[in-house]
Write a protein that holds these residues in place. Structure first.
Motif, PDB file in Angstrom:
ATOM      1  N   LYS A 247       0.810  -1.215   0.000  1.00 20.89           N
ATOM      2  CA  LYS A 247       0.000   0.000   0.000  1.00 20.89           C
ATOM      3  C   LYS A 247       0.848   1.270   0.000  1.00 20.89           C
ATOM      4  N   LEU A 248       1.984   1.221   0.707  1.00 18.16           N
ATOM      5  CA  LEU A 248       2.824   2.406   0.846  1.00 18.16           C
ATOM      6  C   LEU A 248       3.929   2.459  -0.211  1.00 18.16           C
ATOM      7  N   GLY A 249       4.001   1.418  -1.053  1.00 19.69           N
ATOM      8  CA  GLY A 249       5.002   1.398  -2.115  1.00 19.69           C
ATOM      9  C   GLY A 249       6.425   1.302  -1.588  1.00 19.69           C
ATOM     10  N   LEU A 250       6.622   0.502  -0.527  1.00 18.84           N
ATOM     11  CA  LEU A 250       7.935   0.377   0.098  1.00 18.84           C
ATOM     12  C   LEU A 250       8.594  -0.944  -0.290  1.00 18.84           C
ATOM     13  N   ARG A 251       9.925  -0.934  -0.362  1.00 17.98           N
ATOM     14  CA  ARG A 251      10.671  -2.136  -0.734  1.00 17.98           C
ATOM     15  C   ARG A 251      10.722  -3.153   0.389  1.00 17.98           C
ATOM     16  N   ASP A 252      10.941  -2.668   1.611  1.00 17.16           N
ATOM     17  CA  ASP A 252      11.159  -3.594   2.716  1.00 17.16           C
ATOM     18  C   ASP A 252      10.941  -2.911   4.058  1.00 17.16           C
ATOM     19  N   ARG A 253      11.287  -3.617   5.133  1.00  9.55           N
ATOM     20  CA  ARG A 253      11.043  -3.125   6.484  1.00  9.55           C
ATOM     21  C   ARG A 253      11.897  -1.901   6.829  1.00  9.55           C
ATOM     22  N   VAL A 254      13.073  -1.800   6.241  1.00  9.43           N
ATOM     23  CA  VAL A 254      13.919  -0.635   6.514  1.00  9.43           C
ATOM     24  C   VAL A 254      13.209   0.642   6.084  1.00  9.43           C
ATOM     25  N   GLN A 255      12.657   0.621   4.884  1.00  8.70           N
ATOM     26  CA  GLN A 255      11.938   1.798   4.399  1.00  8.70           C
ATOM     27  C   GLN A 255      10.699   2.061   5.245  1.00  8.70           C
ATOM     28  N   ALA A 256      10.095   0.980   5.768  1.00 11.54           N
ATOM     29  CA  ALA A 256       8.928   1.148   6.639  1.00 11.54           C
ATOM     30  C   ALA A 256       9.332   1.853   7.936  1.00 11.54           C
ATOM     31  N   VAL A 257      10.491   1.502   8.475  1.00  9.64           N
ATOM     32  CA  VAL A 257      10.987   2.146   9.697  1.00  9.64           C
ATOM     33  C   VAL A 257      11.218   3.633   9.451  1.00  9.64           C
ATOM     34  N   ILE A 258      11.871   3.946   8.337  1.00  8.07           N
ATOM     35  CA  ILE A 258      12.155   5.347   8.005  1.00  8.07           C
ATOM     36  C   ILE A 258      10.857   6.138   7.881  1.00  8.07           C
ATOM     37  N   LEU A 259       9.878   5.582   7.166  1.00 12.74           N
ATOM     38  CA  LEU A 259       8.601   6.277   6.980  1.00 12.74           C
ATOM     39  C   LEU A 259       7.886   6.469   8.313  1.00 12.74           C
ATOM     40  N   ALA A 260       7.960   5.454   9.179  1.00 11.07           N
ATOM     41  CA  ALA A 260       7.285   5.539  10.473  1.00 11.07           C
ATOM     42  C   ALA A 260       7.822   6.701  11.298  1.00 11.07           C
ATOM     43  N   TYR A 261       9.124   6.887  11.292  1.00  8.74           N
ATOM     44  CA  TYR A 261       9.710   7.990  12.049  1.00  8.74           C
ATOM     45  C   TYR A 261       9.489   9.326  11.367  1.00  8.74           C
ATOM     46  N   GLU A 262       9.638   9.350  10.040  1.00  7.76           N
ATOM     47  CA  GLU A 262       9.481  10.618   9.304  1.00  7.76           C
ATOM     48  C   GLU A 262       8.050  11.139   9.372  1.00  7.76           C
ATOM     49  N   SER A 263       7.096  10.231   9.442  1.00  6.66           N
ATOM     50  CA  SER A 263       5.695  10.638   9.431  1.00  6.66           C
ATOM     51  C   SER A 263       5.138  10.911  10.832  1.00  6.66           C
ATOM     52  N   GLY A 264       5.905  10.513  11.845  1.00  5.99           N
ATOM     53  CA  GLY A 264       5.448  10.729  13.204  1.00  5.99           C
ATOM     54  C   GLY A 264       4.600   9.608  13.762  1.00  5.99           C
ATOM     55  N   VAL A 265       4.456   8.505  13.009  1.00  9.62           N
ATOM     56  CA  VAL A 265       3.719   7.347  13.514  1.00  9.62           C
ATOM     57  C   VAL A 265       4.428   6.793  14.737  1.00  9.62           C
ATOM     58  N   THR A 266       5.741   6.837  14.696  1.00 10.04           N
ATOM     59  CA  THR A 266       6.561   6.409  15.821  1.00 10.04           C
ATOM     60  C   THR A 266       7.495   7.539  16.201  1.00 10.04           C
ATOM     61  N   ILE A 267       7.556   7.851  17.482  1.00  9.07           N
ATOM     62  CA  ILE A 267       8.427   8.913  17.978  1.00  9.07           C
ATOM     63  C   ILE A 267       9.607   8.294  18.718  1.00  9.07           C
ATOM     64  N   PRO A 268      10.857   8.654  18.371  1.00 11.90           N
ATOM     65  CA  PRO A 268      12.007   8.107  19.077  1.00 11.90           C
ATOM     66  C   PRO A 268      11.873   8.295  20.587  1.00 11.90           C
TER      67      PRO A 268
END
Length: 219
Positions: A195-216
């Protein structure tokens, strides 16, 4: 019968390159199809041999590993595993943004190197613990991110799964947390990546942090 993982090894230091190639070639399920001494040769080798994994150094002449990774990931389905002595934040972030599926330091143990190639070839993402900490710190130092509209396509459970992926949980750990089967988690992961057009879990992690879904630091 397990399929053979075809690998290209790229490093400008001949002894280092040869050592990695020798370790990998000694495995019954791994074949080193080519070696490359710089980024230009690495890209050419991938185009010629169509390997499953490109083991790629970051600092090389003519074309560095970041640019080579960007080209390879854009043009092919080859997985890129970055391997370097440099663990600076900028290199980690740039390599992952370029599409790399894994990032290890050159002091990695022999068994861990072999395992990393197998994991990345299987479509999983792999980051050394030190690299994961640096990546999270990179996002923690950034201004508060803004939500990304594209995340609206995710179901509530897929969004939960994305949050847990970003925390570094495996499929088994996510299944335990959500009280579902591991098969169900794999389905959620596959669906959200598609759905998000991502290659793998690494890109999912990056998107999660960049979008604010997950906060460090929110664990």
């Amino acid at each position: 019968m397990t399929a053979t993982v075809r690998v290209v090894v790229a490093d400008d230091q001949e002894l280092v390159r040869g050592g990695f190639a020798m370790i990998l070639a000694a495995q019954p399920d791994i074949e080193v199809v080519a070696e490359a001494g710089d980024g230009v040769e690495a890209v050419a080798a991938v185009r010629e041999h169509d390997p499953d994994v490109l083991l790629l150094d970051i600092r090389m002449p003519r074309m560095d590993g970041i640019e080579a990774a960007r080209i390879v990931c854009a043009e092919t389905g080859c997985k890129v595993l970055m391997l370097t002595t440099f663990d600076h934040d900028d290199y980690v972030y740039d390599a992952l943004r370029a599409g790399a599926s894994g990032f290890l330091l050159k002091d990695v143990r022999r068994d861990d190197l072999v395992n990393a190639v197998r994991v990345v070839a299987a479509g999983e993402a792999l980051l050394a613990p030190a690299v994961t900490r640096r990546l999270i710190s990179e996002f923690a130092a950034r201004p508060t991110p803004r939500p990304t509209r594209e995340l609206a396509v995710l179901t509530a459970r897929e969004r939960e799964t994305l949050q847990l992926i970003a925390r570094g949980l495996s499929n088994a750990e996510i299944a335990e947390t959500l009280v579902v089967t591991e098969h169900t988690v794999k389905t959620h992961v596959s669906n959200l990546l598609t759905k998000l057009g991502l290659r793998d879990r690494v890109q999912a992690v990056i998107l999660a942090y960049e979008s604010g879904v997950t906060i460090p630091g929110s664990d």
